[in-house]
Design an enzyme around this catalytic site. Structure first.
Site, short mmCIF file in Angstrom:
data_model
loop_
_atom_site.label_atom_id
_atom_site.label_comp_id
_atom_site.label_asym_id
_atom_site.label_seq_id
_atom_site.Cartn_x
_atom_site.Cartn_y
_atom_site.Cartn_z
N CYS A 52 -2.03 2.66 15.11
CA CYS A 52 -1.00 2.99 14.03
C CYS A 52 -0.16 4.51 14.17
O CYS A 52 -0.59 5.30 14.86
CB CYS A 52 -1.46 3.34 12.69
N ASP A 54 0.59 6.48 12.36
CA ASP A 54 0.03 7.50 11.34
C ASP A 54 -0.33 8.96 12.33
O ASP A 54 -0.99 8.91 13.16
CB ASP A 54 -1.09 6.84 10.64
N ARG A 56 -2.16 10.97 11.65
CA ARG A 56 -3.84 11.58 11.67
C ARG A 56 -4.71 10.77 12.59
O ARG A 56 -5.89 10.86 12.56
CB ARG A 56 -4.35 11.24 10.11
N HIS A 108 -6.89 1.96 10.94
CA HIS A 108 -7.57 3.16 10.34
C HIS A 108 -7.55 2.89 8.83
O HIS A 108 -6.61 2.21 8.32
CB HIS A 108 -6.88 4.60 10.42
N CYS A 111 -4.70 2.89 5.55
CA CYS A 111 -3.57 2.66 6.22
C CYS A 111 -2.06 2.50 5.19
O CYS A 111 -2.45 1.46 4.39
CB CYS A 111 -3.58 1.59 7.31
ZN LIG Z 1 -1.75 3.37 9.35
#
Ligand SMILES: [Zn+2]
Length: 226
Positions: A52, A54, A56, A108, A111
């Protein structure tokens, strides 16, 4: 504790700070290994990571690996969509040129893309991308409709989405043709718990086209080839 206090303070990250950080990175890397950059002249990563976007869930930090060790493709909600030329190009290069041995779909918990797909809100252009996650929901609605807690429902859909995206990888001609040539290529599905950093292996690893299901398994040769 107020939820706001949990928000990662990034106010100290400035544009100049990124360039200063780069200088520190070079200094530290050379202090640890004077040959660090010479060794990166040619890449030979054994892993392709499809994760992803993202902020993190960075592939290298999550797996304690270094530059040169993981080939990375990231998009919103770690999707494997068969019309995505970007993903297909990365996959083709990783499998056929770099000859990676492991392709990992890494989702994750929590999400945002998956949570958005679970809602009926309109978010704009991204709705066309998220629709593929809604299709995963439809496949598993018999299970997901029984979960009343929203967070648990998002997290289960995160897992099911990773499983379906790993399956989508196996359906590609790229993976299927590679499996006909070599037996050392495996597809995996992971979910990262961003609350603890822990990776959960969903145990859907595959290196076998015969597990694909009749309609997805492709012949060795192109139709009409002599
Ligand atoms: Zn995500």
């Amino acid at each position: 504790m107020c939820a706001k206090n949990n928000i990662h303070d990034t106010s100290h990250i400035t544009y100049q700070g990124l360039l200063d950080g780069n200088e520190k990175f070079i200094k530290n890397a050379l202090a640890n290994d004077p040959d660090f950059f010479n060794k990166l002249a040619v890449q030979n990563p054994p892993v392709l990571w499809i994760g992803c976007a993202d902020s993190r869930v960075p592939a290298n930090q999550i797996t304690n690996t270094n530059p040169g060790e993981i080939f990375v493709h990231r998009n919103i909600a770690n999707m494997v969509i068969h019309t995505d030329m970007n993903m297909l190009s990365v996959l083709d290069y990783a499998v056929n040129v770099l000859k990676v041995k492991h392709v990992i779909v890494a989702g994750h918990y929590g999400c945002g893309g998956v949570a958005a797909a679970l809602s009926n809100k309109q978010f704009g252009l991204i709705d066309n991308w998220l629709r593929h996650i809604k299709d995963v929901y439809r496949l598993y609605s018999h299970e997901l409709d029984r979960i009343s807690d929203t967070q648990l429902k998002v997290n289960r859909l995160v897992e099911l989405n990773v499983i379906e995206q790993a399956y989508n990888l196996c359906k590609t001609t790229i993976i299927q043709n590679a499996w006909k040539e070599r037996s050392d290529l495996e597809v995996h599905g992971w979910v990262i718990d961003i609350g603890t950093g822990l990776v959960k292996d969903l145990k859907v690893s595959s290196n076998d086209p015969q597990k694909l299901g009749y309609v997805y398994e492709l012949d060795v040769e192109l139709a009409g080839a002599h």
